[in-house]
Design a protein around this motif. Structure first.
Motif, short mmCIF file in Angstrom:
data_model
loop_
_atom_site.label_atom_id
_atom_site.label_comp_id
_atom_site.label_asym_id
_atom_site.label_seq_id
_atom_site.Cartn_x
_atom_site.Cartn_y
_atom_site.Cartn_z
N GLY A 21 -96.47 59.46 32.23
CA GLY A 21 -96.83 60.72 32.86
C GLY A 21 -95.77 61.16 33.85
N ASP A 22 -96.07 62.24 34.59
CA ASP A 22 -95.09 62.76 35.54
C ASP A 22 -95.21 62.11 36.91
OD1 ASP A 22 -97.33 63.91 36.65
OD2 ASP A 22 -96.87 65.94 36.00
N MET A 33 -92.06 59.98 34.46
CA MET A 33 -90.90 60.83 34.25
C MET A 33 -90.31 61.14 35.62
SD MET A 33 -91.33 61.16 30.95
CE MET A 33 -90.50 62.60 30.28
N GLY A 34 -89.03 60.86 35.81
CA GLY A 34 -88.48 60.93 37.16
C GLY A 34 -87.60 62.11 37.48
N ALA A 35 -87.21 62.91 36.48
CA ALA A 35 -86.21 63.95 36.74
C ALA A 35 -86.70 65.01 37.71
CB ALA A 35 -85.78 64.60 35.43
N ASP A 94 -88.74 60.62 43.66
CA ASP A 94 -89.34 59.92 44.79
C ASP A 94 -90.79 59.55 44.51
OD1 ASP A 94 -87.06 60.02 46.26
OD2 ASP A 94 -87.54 61.94 47.19
N VAL A 95 -91.56 60.54 44.01
CA VAL A 95 -92.97 60.29 43.69
C VAL A 95 -93.08 59.26 42.58
CG1 VAL A 95 -95.10 61.34 42.88
CG2 VAL A 95 -93.62 62.60 44.43
N VAL A 136 -85.48 57.92 34.63
CA VAL A 136 -84.75 58.77 35.57
C VAL A 136 -84.37 60.10 34.94
CG1 VAL A 136 -82.66 58.95 36.97
CG2 VAL A 136 -83.90 56.79 36.86
N LYS A 137 -84.00 60.10 33.65
CA LYS A 137 -83.57 61.35 33.03
C LYS A 137 -84.57 61.86 31.99
CE LYS A 137 -80.42 58.82 29.96
NZ LYS A 137 -79.12 58.83 29.30
#
Length: 651
Positions: A544-545, A562-564, A568-569, A579-580
């Motif tokens: 998830g996001d 999903m980190g893009a 931080d969250v 990360v991408k």
């Protein structure tokens, strides 16, 4: 190789100094073995006419060279081992090797004593190199961050240390320089190489309001950046910190090895003592013979091969993932990923981009071109921030429609309904059916041709007559279909959770080949779905996001965020961070984790089998001490560490 348990962390300088000393001893012992071998074979050691005190042996040049090198190395190594025995109350490999070397020397097995210590020193260096290879990959991230930044104060450029720059400050980065701190672009345009952080191979365009990361390379123009994170809080710093800290979150197999070592080492050492002290009386034979064989058991007793190779395997997997733009927050999650049998995806922002895209333009009059409807709609929508309006403008840009040639006046946007204005002096409106009726536009036919479509549609009216219906959808990620296909091919089930309408959810799932769909869910409903799935077919991973689905991520066996859009969250809420935002990394992660666990188990089995065989052969006198060290301790440890590097071949 280090110890029979994991070494405590030493200061970098102290560890480097110890490595240099061991390399020096390895060179000294190696030369001694060669020189003394020549002297013993061709010159009978070059006898010297006196007897060595205490040893009561005739002296020779060969003997003096051997004793000097062996005693110096054994005492240095033994002191290190003795400290660990006294302070930490455990037998280290240094202590055991020193005892083996001195024991062989006491029996006047000079060649074997020197060879044991030589093999230990040379193996210690190479094993340290292999072990630190993964760590160096992560530390490389930190080293590329500039020490100074160009701080803009009252319009002037001042060079200051990165650690002194406060959030909210403005810094300047010139072409060819690395960005020193995380921030948002406030002036300028450039392409930034983010490969170091995200693994992207192509430089990414950066313009005003785009975020940039510390350590990335500015390849084009001058950028002015408003700093949003202190040096210790940048994404690169967090990644390095998380990867290093991941070693503390041990996998179950690592803890099992640690527990086994606590029993294995004392038992084999006790057996070695019994061999030297008891077997001469029980089985006969000279004390020297059984004492020599007990030294072989001492060498076999050190489980450094599997104590080191298992954590090394896990850590190598974590650092390889980091190079691919994936942060795994501990070895325990490598172990869990290897057991995942179901991957659950959130829809919006995960399987889809969370961004509307024009799916279809349905014309009322088929003799008129689609571009005409797109041009009129985009002419007005360029003045709106609504997601549907932006989607139509992007479609116009894709089709290379020049909006500057259209005269646009009297634009009025009605929130929740649509937008209206004059385009080339023609009345143009875009919006829903209610809005069209309010404006007196005849769009009945336009909406009829899109009736039954599960996607959102808006009418484009020109001169108060419906020209076309524009259907928009939440754009699916390019690699989502590939990720789902690869997961299914690997025998992993897939499911989708979403708060969206059932028709839209089913349509998205059908296009991606996802079998199980749960729609119209609130965050607490997603949590309940995850709880129901757990334990049915193996472990469950949730993707998830990391924001509205944080409870579901936390409830799953492995939470993947999903980190893009919000690194931080994601770093806080998930166990694994993409990360991408590449979903195609998920099948790769499962494959990498499965291979890591296979290699870890191979290493344990191989080391125990080799040690058991060599211990048995040594006990009956069929293997010499130096061969046991070469094959059963230093050799097998290096072999197993090299085995872990096979993980880098996984694609």
């Amino acid at each position: 190789m280090g110890t029979c348990k994991e070494k405590p962390e030493h200061a970098l300088g102290e560890e480097s100094e110890n490595k240099r000393v061991l390399v020096g001893f390895a060179v000294w012992l190696g030369i001694t073995i060669l020189v003394c071998g020549v002297l013993d074979i061709f010159f009978d050691g070059i006898p010297i006419n006196f007897t060595v005190p205490l040893l009561n042996l005739p002296a020779s040049a060969s003997m003096i060279l051997y004793y000097t090198a062996i005693l110096a190395a054994a005492i240095y190594i033994g002191i290190t081992g003795l400290k660990e025995l006294v302070v930490e109350r455990r037998f280290s490999v240094e202590f055991l090797m020193a005892v083996a070397g001195l024991g062989a020397l006491a029996l006047d097995y000079r060649f074997e004593a020197a060879t044991v210590l030589f093999l230990y020193c040379i193996a210690e260096y190479f094993e340290g190199y292999i072990q630190n290879r993964a760590r160096r990959t992560v530390e490389k991230l930190s080293r590329v961050i500039p020490e100074n930044a160009r701080l803009i104060i009252d319009g002037k450029e001042v060079s200051v240390k990165v650690s002194e720059v406060q959030t909210g400050s403005t810094i300047m980065v010139k072409p060819g320089e690395r960005i020193p701190l995380d921030g948002n672009v406030v002036d300028g345009f450039s392409h930034v190489d983010q490969a170091l952080v995200t693994g992207e191979s192509v430089p990414v365009p950066k313009r005003v309001n785009d975020c940039v990361f510390a350590g990335t390379l500015n390849t084009g123009g001058v950028l002015k950046i408003a700093v949003t994170k202190k040096a210790s809080e940048t994404l690169v710093s967090r990644i390095v910190e998380l990867v290093v800290e991941s070693q503390k979150r041990k996998a179950g197999i690592e803890r099992l090895v640690d527990r086994f070592a606590r029993f294995y080492v004392p038992v084999v050492i006790a057996l070695a003592v019994f061999t030297a002290a008891g077997l001469p009386f029980l089985l006969g034979g000279g004390f020297e013979t059984w004492f020599y064989r007990s030294l072989i058991l001492l060498v076999v007793s050190c489980p450094s091969a599997f104590i080191i190779s298992v954590p090394a395997t896990i850590f190598v997997a974590i650092t390889i993932a980091a190079k691919h733009g994936v942060i795994i927050k501990g070895g325990v999650f490598i172990e869990k990923l290897a057991k995942v049998k179901r991957v659950v995806f959130d829809k919006t922002g995960t399987l889809t981009l969370g961004r509307q895209a024009v799916h279809e333009v349905r014309r009322v009059d088929l003799t008129k071109a689609e571009d005409e409807a797109i041009a009129y709609a985009a002419a007005l929508d360029q003045f709106s921030n609504h997601p549907i309006a932006q989607a139509i403008v992007r479609k116009a840009v894709e089709r290379k429609i020049d909006l500057s040639k259209l005269k646009v006046t009297d634009v009025v946007e009605v929130p929740g309904k649509g937008i209206v204005g004059l385009v080339n002096d023609k009345h143009v409106a875009i919006g829903n059916l209610e809005f069209m009726r309010e404006l007196g536009c005849n769009c009945t036919e336009a909406f009829e041709i899109s009736e039954g479509d599960v996607h959102t549609a808006v009418c484009v009216s020109v001169a108060k007559t419906g020209l076309a219906a524009v259907c928009v959808v939440d754009q699916i990620r390019e690699d989502a279909l590939r990720a789902v296909k690869e997961l299914k091919a690997a025998g992993v089930k897939t499911a989708m959770l979403t708060g969206d309408r059932a028709e839209i959810a089913n349509d998205t799932a059908l296009g991606l080949g996802i079998e199980e769909v749960h729609s119209e869910l609130f965050p607490e409903d997603k949590l309940r779905c995850i709880e129901d799935m757990k334990g049915k077919d193996g472990l469950v991973a949730m993707v998830g996001d990391g924001v509205n689905d944080a409870p579901a991520l936390a409830a799953s066996d492995v939470g993947i965020a999903m980190g893009a859009r919000g690194v931080d969250v994601a770093l806080e809420s998930a166990d694994v961070v993409l990360v991408k935002d590449e979903l195609a990394q998920i099948p790769y992660l499962l494959k990498l984790s499965q291979k890591a666990m296979v290699i870890a188990k191979q290493n344990i089995a191989a080391s125990l089998a080799i040690k058991f065989v060599l211990g048995a052969l040594g006990l009956v006198g069929l293997t010499p001490l130096w061969f046991t060290v070469a094959a059963g301790d230093d050799g097998v440890t290096m072999l197993l560490l090299l085995n872990t590097l096979r993980l880098e071949r996984i694609k």
